[in-house]
Design a protein around this motif. Structure first.
Motif, mmCIF file in Angstrom:
data_model
loop_
_atom_site.group_PDB
_atom_site.id
_atom_site.type_symbol
_atom_site.label_atom_id
_atom_site.label_comp_id
_atom_site.label_asym_id
_atom_site.label_seq_id
_atom_site.Cartn_x
_atom_site.Cartn_y
_atom_site.Cartn_z
ATOM 1 N N ASP A 188 0.837 -1.208 0.000
ATOM 2 C CA ASP A 188 0.000 0.000 0.000
ATOM 3 C C ASP A 188 0.871 1.257 0.000
ATOM 4 O OD1 ASP A 188 -2.229 -1.605 0.038
ATOM 5 O OD2 ASP A 188 -2.569 -1.409 2.204
ATOM 6 N N ILE A 189 1.918 1.246 0.816
ATOM 7 C CA ILE A 189 2.830 2.393 0.850
ATOM 8 C C ILE A 189 3.509 2.558 -0.501
ATOM 9 C CG2 ILE A 189 4.946 3.300 1.885
ATOM 10 C CD1 ILE A 189 4.091 1.816 4.487
ATOM 11 N N HIS A 190 3.964 1.433 -1.059
ATOM 12 C CA HIS A 190 4.650 1.479 -2.354
ATOM 13 C C HIS A 190 3.743 2.062 -3.436
ATOM 14 C CE1 HIS A 190 7.230 0.321 -5.668
ATOM 15 N NE2 HIS A 190 6.236 -0.354 -6.209
ATOM 16 N N ASN A 191 2.472 1.701 -3.396
ATOM 17 C CA ASN A 191 1.542 2.192 -4.415
ATOM 18 C C ASN A 191 1.382 3.711 -4.368
ATOM 19 O OD1 ASN A 191 1.072 -0.342 -5.497
ATOM 20 N ND2 ASN A 191 -0.725 -0.735 -4.203
ATOM 21 N N THR A 192 1.587 4.302 -3.195
ATOM 22 C CA THR A 192 1.488 5.760 -3.097
ATOM 23 C C THR A 192 2.764 6.454 -3.580
ATOM 24 O OG1 THR A 192 2.355 5.895 -0.818
ATOM 25 C CG2 THR A 192 -0.015 5.506 -1.081
ATOM 26 N N LEU A 193 3.863 5.699 -3.679
ATOM 27 C CA LEU A 193 5.151 6.280 -4.050
ATOM 28 C C LEU A 193 5.568 5.976 -5.487
ATOM 29 C CD1 LEU A 193 7.164 5.271 -0.834
ATOM 30 C CD2 LEU A 193 5.987 7.433 -1.261
ATOM 31 N N ARG A 194 5.025 4.911 -6.054
ATOM 32 C CA ARG A 194 5.494 4.400 -7.346
ATOM 33 C C ARG A 194 5.478 5.460 -8.438
ATOM 34 N NH1 ARG A 194 1.824 0.985 -8.291
ATOM 35 N NH2 ARG A 194 2.763 -1.021 -7.712
ATOM 36 N N GLU A 195 4.400 6.197 -8.557
ATOM 37 C CA GLU A 195 4.264 7.165 -9.652
ATOM 38 C C GLU A 195 5.379 8.213 -9.594
ATOM 39 O OE1 GLU A 195 1.014 10.392 -11.468
ATOM 40 O OE2 GLU A 195 0.442 9.012 -9.852
ATOM 41 N N ALA A 196 5.662 8.734 -8.395
ATOM 42 C CA ALA A 196 6.701 9.750 -8.256
ATOM 43 C C ALA A 196 8.075 9.183 -8.584
ATOM 44 C CB ALA A 196 6.689 10.313 -6.835
ATOM 45 N N ILE A 197 8.320 7.930 -8.199
ATOM 46 C CA ILE A 197 9.617 7.300 -8.452
ATOM 47 C C ILE A 197 9.829 7.074 -9.949
ATOM 48 C CG2 ILE A 197 10.924 5.167 -8.138
ATOM 49 C CD1 ILE A 197 9.686 4.999 -5.320
ATOM 50 N N VAL A 198 8.824 6.522 -10.608
ATOM 51 C CA VAL A 198 8.925 6.263 -12.047
ATOM 52 C C VAL A 198 9.107 7.570 -12.811
ATOM 53 C CG1 VAL A 198 7.678 5.399 -14.062
ATOM 54 C CG2 VAL A 198 7.637 4.092 -11.923
ATOM 55 N N ALA A 199 8.352 8.593 -12.426
ATOM 56 C CA ALA A 199 8.459 9.893 -13.099
ATOM 57 C C ALA A 199 9.843 10.503 -12.900
ATOM 58 C CB ALA A 199 7.377 10.832 -12.573
ATOM 59 N N ALA A 200 10.405 10.336 -11.702
ATOM 60 C CA ALA A 200 11.738 10.886 -11.428
ATOM 61 C C ALA A 200 12.788 10.210 -12.302
ATOM 62 C CB ALA A 200 12.079 10.705 -9.955
ATOM 63 N N LEU A 201 12.726 8.891 -12.410
ATOM 64 C CA LEU A 201 13.675 8.168 -13.259
ATOM 65 C C LEU A 201 13.548 8.593 -14.716
ATOM 66 C CD1 LEU A 201 13.530 4.538 -11.792
ATOM 67 C CD2 LEU A 201 15.502 6.072 -11.786
ATOM 68 N N ASP A 202 12.320 8.706 -15.192
ATOM 69 C CA ASP A 202 12.098 9.115 -16.582
ATOM 70 C C ASP A 202 12.666 10.512 -16.836
ATOM 71 O OD1 ASP A 202 10.856 6.741 -17.151
ATOM 72 O OD2 ASP A 202 8.808 7.538 -16.988
ATOM 73 N N LYS A 203 12.460 11.422 -15.893
ATOM 74 C CA LYS A 203 12.919 12.796 -16.054
ATOM 75 C C LYS A 203 14.449 12.857 -16.125
ATOM 76 C CE LYS A 203 10.618 16.064 -14.074
ATOM 77 N NZ LYS A 203 10.280 16.985 -15.199
ATOM 78 N N ILE A 204 15.125 12.140 -15.228
ATOM 79 C CA ILE A 204 16.590 12.162 -15.234
ATOM 80 C C ILE A 204 17.130 11.529 -16.512
ATOM 81 C CG2 ILE A 204 18.678 11.352 -14.053
ATOM 82 C CD1 ILE A 204 17.124 11.465 -11.425
ATOM 83 N N ARG A 205 16.547 10.422 -16.934
ATOM 84 C CA ARG A 205 17.027 9.752 -18.151
ATOM 85 C C ARG A 205 16.878 10.633 -19.378
ATOM 86 N NH1 ARG A 205 14.060 4.187 -16.256
ATOM 87 N NH2 ARG A 205 15.820 3.315 -15.043
ATOM 88 N N LYS A 206 15.839 11.455 -19.418
ATOM 89 C CA LYS A 206 15.612 12.320 -20.571
ATOM 90 C C LYS A 206 16.491 13.573 -20.538
ATOM 91 C CE LYS A 206 10.772 10.949 -21.271
ATOM 92 N NZ LYS A 206 9.342 11.391 -21.123
#
Length: 391
Positions: free
Chosen positions: A63-81
């Protein structure tokens, strides 16, 4: 040649919600030396996963992970780009004795015996008043407030009868209390009052966990996590002050901080930051969707609520009510891990939420930070000169 400070922030998004940070550089600060590190992880760890994809190891963790996943994935995508360079700086590496010259003695009973032999000094000892390299007996340092009031790094020699003299590198305007937490609460509280209380108190408790137990030389874990309730942060934090507590991914510790520690200290939840651990090529060190372990740790923030007087004077007639607690926006800090349990230094990240000339304290710290106070029985552990090398 003038020393050029290593920049620890490798990437910062325009809104500062995503940070790529180099951990050794963040700790080194303005030092002309480089903190010794371990080799950056080249590839993610492969963990055994249950064959049944519907298996849930821990629903609270999920449940905790589900609240954090979107921000984590977006952060990785932003840095990679937007970041086309390495995910960490080149490191100075060497086999590291994680205990150092002084601390094996303290672990094996030296600290408890010494605590019975001497009374703490009433006044802080300012080593800047002595020549660099002056030797002090451990009884002059232990359980006493030590500070370096100068604008420069200061060389401190500490002598013990058993291991001789060893050198420590003390950052500018830093101070520390080298003592077990439980037996030095009174010393710390008196000091906090004398300086006008702290604006920011950071804790990295050595939570009991299997990883630390496997890595015997890393650090001693808390014998009883409820001892944290003894810390009198409620009387050591200034108005609108902030507390930050690092927690592992065990939901039990998150609940303990939010439901027991924060209420006891009189602070209210104000937000959280995520430290995402990645390899040197930018891959999470574990599969983000791993059932068993997650590749991140959380920093929970609590803040002193505004007083009724502050709330009543904060807005004009007809304006929206002022919130009791000023929130700290979520931030994803991406960093390649270093030595076991070594955290990113937050000095450059927290200052935008602090007043000018803020007073900060780190409890359970294992190295000193410029301008900050550090308290714990390993507070100068990684300031020993053998943990540093020329840049």
């Amino acid at each position: 040649m003038e020393h050029q400070q290593q920049q620890s922030l490798l990437y910062t998004s325009p809104d500062r919600s995503v940070i790529l940070l180099d951990i050794p550089a963040s700790i080194s600060g303005s030092s002309p030396l480089r903190l010794l590190s371990v080799e950056p992880l080249a590839a993610p760890h492969i963990l055994p996963e249950p064959k049944d994809p519907s298996f849930v190891f821990n629903q609270e963790l999920l449940d905790i992970h589900n609240t954090l996943r979107e921000a984590i994935v977006a952060a990785l995508d932003k840095i990679r780009k937007e970041h086309r360079q390495d995910w960490c700086l080149e490191r100075k590496t060497r086999a590291i004795d994680t205990h150092g010259p002084l601390f094996p003695l303290m672990i094996h009973g030296f600290k408890s015996n010494l605590g019975l032999l001497q009374s703490p000094s009433e006044e802080p000892l300012d080593i800047a008043e002595f020549e660099a390299g002056t030797s002090f007996d451990i009884t002059d340092i232990y359980q006493s407030i030590i500070r370096n009031s100068s604008q420069h790094y200061h060389s401190l020699n500490i002598t013990t009868t058993s291991v001789g003299t060893h050198n420590y590198i003390i950052p500018p305007r830093s101070s520390f209390l080298l003592a077990p937490i439980q037996s030095s609460i009174g010393i710390w509280s008196k000091y906090a009052t004398s300086i006008g209380l702290f604006d920011f108190i950071l804790l990295d408790p050595p939570w009991p966990n299997r990883s630390a137990e496997r890595c015997k030389s890393a650090y001693d874990t808390l014998p009883n996590h409820k001892d944290l309730l003894l810390l009198p942060l409620e009387s050591s934090l200034c108005e609108n002050g902030v507390v930050g507590v690092w927690v592992t991914n065990k939901p039990k510790w998150r609940q303990f901080v939010l439901q027991r520690l924060f209420p006891k200290w009189g602070v209210e939840y104000a937000g959280e930051w995520i430290w995402l651990k990645v390899t040197k090529s930018g891959e999470p060190i574990f599969n983000l969707e791993s059932v068993m372990r997650k590749p991140y740790e959380i920093l929970l923030f609590g803040r002193n609520p505004l007083s009724r007087k502050q709330l009543s004077s904060g807005g004009s007639r007809g304006s929206l009510p002022q919130p009791r607690v000023s929130r700290i926006p979520q931030k994803v800090i991406v960093a390649v891990p270093d030595l076991h349990s070594r955290k990113p230094c937050l000095k450059d990240l927290i200052k935008s939420f602090m007043p000018m000339n803020y007073r900060a304290c780190e409890i359970f710290g294992r190295h000193l930070v410029e301008d900050w106070f550090t308290w714990g029985d390993e507070s100068i552990k990684f300031n020993a000169s053998e943990h540093w090398a020329p840049a």
